[in-house]
Design a protein around this motif. Structure first.
Motif, PDB file in Angstrom:
ATOM      1  N   SER A  63       0.822  -1.209   0.000  1.00  0.00           N
ATOM      2  CA  SER A  63       0.000   0.000   0.000  1.00  0.00           C
ATOM      3  C   SER A  63       0.861   1.266   0.000  1.00  0.00           C
ATOM      4  O   SER A  63       0.514   2.250  -0.660  1.00  0.00           O
ATOM      5  CB  SER A  63      -0.960  -0.012   1.192  1.00  0.00           C
ATOM      6  OG  SER A  63      -0.267  -0.035   2.408  1.00  0.00           O
ATOM      7  N   VAL A  64       1.964   1.240   0.714  1.00  0.00           N
ATOM      8  CA  VAL A  64       2.869   2.401   0.691  1.00  0.00           C
ATOM      9  C   VAL A  64       3.456   2.584  -0.710  1.00  0.00           C
ATOM     10  O   VAL A  64       3.526   3.710  -1.220  1.00  0.00           O
ATOM     11  CB  VAL A  64       3.989   2.234   1.738  1.00  0.00           C
ATOM     12  CG1 VAL A  64       5.084   3.256   1.530  1.00  0.00           C
ATOM     13  CG2 VAL A  64       3.413   2.355   3.144  1.00  0.00           C
ATOM     14  N   LEU A  65       3.855   1.489  -1.344  1.00  0.00           N
ATOM     15  CA  LEU A  65       4.395   1.590  -2.703  1.00  0.00           C
ATOM     16  C   LEU A  65       3.347   2.117  -3.684  1.00  0.00           C
ATOM     17  O   LEU A  65       3.670   2.908  -4.578  1.00  0.00           O
ATOM     18  CB  LEU A  65       4.922   0.234  -3.166  1.00  0.00           C
ATOM     19  CG  LEU A  65       6.205  -0.236  -2.495  1.00  0.00           C
ATOM     20  CD1 LEU A  65       6.552  -1.655  -2.939  1.00  0.00           C
ATOM     21  CD2 LEU A  65       7.348   0.699  -2.791  1.00  0.00           C
ATOM     22  N   LEU A  66       2.101   1.712  -3.514  1.00  0.00           N
ATOM     23  CA  LEU A  66       1.044   2.214  -4.391  1.00  0.00           C
ATOM     24  C   LEU A  66       0.863   3.711  -4.216  1.00  0.00           C
ATOM     25  O   LEU A  66       0.742   4.454  -5.202  1.00  0.00           O
ATOM     26  CB  LEU A  66      -0.276   1.487  -4.107  1.00  0.00           C
ATOM     27  CG  LEU A  66      -1.479   2.000  -4.896  1.00  0.00           C
ATOM     28  CD1 LEU A  66      -1.301   1.716  -6.373  1.00  0.00           C
ATOM     29  CD2 LEU A  66      -2.751   1.391  -4.372  1.00  0.00           C
ATOM     30  N   MET A  74      11.971   3.656   0.119  1.00  0.00           N
ATOM     31  CA  MET A  74      10.861   2.696   0.130  1.00  0.00           C
ATOM     32  C   MET A  74      10.752   1.946  -1.194  1.00  0.00           C
ATOM     33  O   MET A  74      10.402   0.760  -1.207  1.00  0.00           O
ATOM     34  CB  MET A  74       9.543   3.407   0.444  1.00  0.00           C
ATOM     35  CG  MET A  74       9.430   3.883   1.871  1.00  0.00           C
ATOM     36  SD  MET A  74       9.611   2.563   3.077  1.00  0.00           S
ATOM     37  CE  MET A  74       8.147   1.642   2.765  1.00  0.00           C
ATOM     38  N   ILE A  75      11.064   2.613  -2.294  1.00  0.00           N
ATOM     39  CA  ILE A  75      11.018   1.954  -3.609  1.00  0.00           C
ATOM     40  C   ILE A  75      12.030   0.809  -3.666  1.00  0.00           C
ATOM     41  O   ILE A  75      11.778  -0.230  -4.264  1.00  0.00           O
ATOM     42  CB  ILE A  75      11.278   2.979  -4.736  1.00  0.00           C
ATOM     43  CG1 ILE A  75      10.110   3.936  -4.878  1.00  0.00           C
ATOM     44  CG2 ILE A  75      11.589   2.308  -6.060  1.00  0.00           C
ATOM     45  CD1 ILE A  75       8.842   3.330  -5.433  1.00  0.00           C
ATOM     46  N   PHE A  76      13.187   0.991  -3.042  1.00  0.00           N
ATOM     47  CA  PHE A  76      14.209  -0.054  -3.080  1.00  0.00           C
ATOM     48  C   PHE A  76      14.026  -1.100  -1.989  1.00  0.00           C
ATOM     49  O   PHE A  76      14.270  -2.289  -2.210  1.00  0.00           O
ATOM     50  CB  PHE A  76      15.607   0.563  -2.970  1.00  0.00           C
ATOM     51  CG  PHE A  76      16.011   1.299  -4.209  1.00  0.00           C
ATOM     52  CD1 PHE A  76      16.194   0.620  -5.406  1.00  0.00           C
ATOM     53  CD2 PHE A  76      16.186   2.675  -4.202  1.00  0.00           C
ATOM     54  CE1 PHE A  76      16.556   1.295  -6.570  1.00  0.00           C
ATOM     55  CE2 PHE A  76      16.537   3.358  -5.352  1.00  0.00           C
ATOM     56  CZ  PHE A  76      16.722   2.670  -6.536  1.00  0.00           C
ATOM     57  N   VAL A  77      13.609  -0.701  -0.793  1.00  0.00           N
ATOM     58  CA  VAL A  77      13.512  -1.627   0.338  1.00  0.00           C
ATOM     59  C   VAL A  77      12.175  -2.367   0.363  1.00  0.00           C
ATOM     60  O   VAL A  77      12.119  -3.542   0.730  1.00  0.00           O
ATOM     61  CB  VAL A  77      13.741  -0.858   1.660  1.00  0.00           C
ATOM     62  CG1 VAL A  77      13.483  -1.729   2.862  1.00  0.00           C
ATOM     63  CG2 VAL A  77      15.143  -0.301   1.700  1.00  0.00           C
ATOM     64  N   GLY A  78      11.099  -1.699  -0.046  1.00  0.00           N
ATOM     65  CA  GLY A  78       9.766  -2.297   0.002  1.00  0.00           C
ATOM     66  C   GLY A  78       9.652  -3.630  -0.719  1.00  0.00           C
ATOM     67  O   GLY A  78       9.166  -4.613  -0.132  1.00  0.00           O
ATOM     68  N   PRO A  79      10.067  -3.723  -1.977  1.00  0.00           N
ATOM     69  CA  PRO A  79       9.971  -5.014  -2.665  1.00  0.00           C
ATOM     70  C   PRO A  79      10.787  -6.134  -2.003  1.00  0.00           C
ATOM     71  O   PRO A  79      10.407  -7.300  -2.063  1.00  0.00           O
ATOM     72  CB  PRO A  79      10.507  -4.715  -4.066  1.00  0.00           C
ATOM     73  CG  PRO A  79      10.241  -3.264  -4.253  1.00  0.00           C
ATOM     74  CD  PRO A  79      10.446  -2.647  -2.903  1.00  0.00           C
ATOM     75  N   PHE A 136      11.236  -6.511   1.302  1.00  0.00           N
ATOM     76  CA  PHE A 136      10.428  -6.986   2.415  1.00  0.00           C
ATOM     77  C   PHE A 136       9.223  -7.791   1.933  1.00  0.00           C
ATOM     78  O   PHE A 136       8.858  -8.802   2.529  1.00  0.00           O
ATOM     79  CB  PHE A 136       9.960  -5.808   3.276  1.00  0.00           C
ATOM     80  CG  PHE A 136      10.988  -5.350   4.258  1.00  0.00           C
ATOM     81  CD1 PHE A 136      11.118  -5.959   5.488  1.00  0.00           C
ATOM     82  CD2 PHE A 136      11.833  -4.301   3.945  1.00  0.00           C
ATOM     83  CE1 PHE A 136      12.072  -5.534   6.395  1.00  0.00           C
ATOM     84  CE2 PHE A 136      12.796  -3.866   4.840  1.00  0.00           C
ATOM     85  CZ  PHE A 136      12.916  -4.487   6.071  1.00  0.00           C
ATOM     86  N   ILE A 137       8.597  -7.341   0.841  1.00  0.00           N
ATOM     87  CA  ILE A 137       7.459  -8.070   0.283  1.00  0.00           C
ATOM     88  C   ILE A 137       7.899  -9.451  -0.188  1.00  0.00           C
ATOM     89  O   ILE A 137       7.244 -10.458   0.095  1.00  0.00           O
ATOM     90  CB  ILE A 137       6.809  -7.270  -0.862  1.00  0.00           C
ATOM     91  CG1 ILE A 137       6.127  -6.017  -0.303  1.00  0.00           C
ATOM     92  CG2 ILE A 137       5.807  -8.126  -1.628  1.00  0.00           C
ATOM     93  CD1 ILE A 137       5.636  -5.057  -1.369  1.00  0.00           C
ATOM     94  N   ALA A 138       9.014  -9.528  -0.905  1.00  0.00           N
ATOM     95  CA  ALA A 138       9.506 -10.817  -1.397  1.00  0.00           C
ATOM     96  C   ALA A 138       9.859 -11.750  -0.245  1.00  0.00           C
ATOM     97  O   ALA A 138       9.539 -12.946  -0.280  1.00  0.00           O
ATOM     98  CB  ALA A 138      10.721 -10.607  -2.300  1.00  0.00           C
ATOM     99  N   ALA A 139      10.498 -11.225   0.798  1.00  0.00           N
ATOM    100  CA  ALA A 139      10.852 -12.064   1.949  1.00  0.00           C
ATOM    101  C   ALA A 139       9.607 -12.581   2.654  1.00  0.00           C
ATOM    102  O   ALA A 139       9.540 -13.761   3.039  1.00  0.00           O
ATOM    103  CB  ALA A 139      11.726 -11.273   2.920  1.00  0.00           C
ATOM    104  N   ALA A 140       8.609 -11.724   2.821  1.00  0.00           N
ATOM    105  CA  ALA A 140       7.382 -12.160   3.490  1.00  0.00           C
ATOM    106  C   ALA A 140       6.634 -13.189   2.651  1.00  0.00           C
ATOM    107  O   ALA A 140       6.121 -14.174   3.184  1.00  0.00           O
ATOM    108  CB  ALA A 140       6.495 -10.954   3.775  1.00  0.00           C
TER     109      ALA A 140
END
Length: 97
Positions: free
Chosen positions: A51-54, A70-75, A77-81
């Motif tokens: 949602s933050v990335l959106l 956030m653009i670099f770190v967000g994906p 965290f999403i991939a790890a989860a």
């Protein structure tokens, strides 16, 4: 009042943020089973970061340092989860719990 797709996307992202924060809090405050706790936490992380990335993608202002981070770190965290969710989805082969 006209229907705007961007407003709908931002509204949906805020709903996902609330749901993700709720899942995250539920995992820390209420859930006792370790696997279920991890799954609730991971679902919350995916919803929060997505949602933050959106909201970053649909914003009209210039991106700040925080947005770029956030653009670099967000994906990541999403991939790890998502990877952990896939690993905890089913019991290992040969186990019938």
């Amino acid at each position: 009042m006209t229907f705007d797709v961007l407003q709908l996307a931002v509204g949906a992202s805020w709903v996902a943020t609330g749901l993700g924060a709720g899942l995250w809090l539920w995992s820390w405050l209420r859930e006792k089973d370790a696997i279920r706790k991890l799954r609730f936490l991971d679902c919350g992380v995916v919803l929060l970061f997505a949602s933050v990335l959106l909201r970053i993608v649909v914003q009209t202002r210039v991106m700040s340092v925080w947005d770029w981070a956030m653009i670099f770190v967000g994906p990541l965290f999403i991939a790890a989860a998502l990877w952990r969710l896939a690993r905890t989805a089913c019991p290992p082969p040969g186990r019938s719990d």
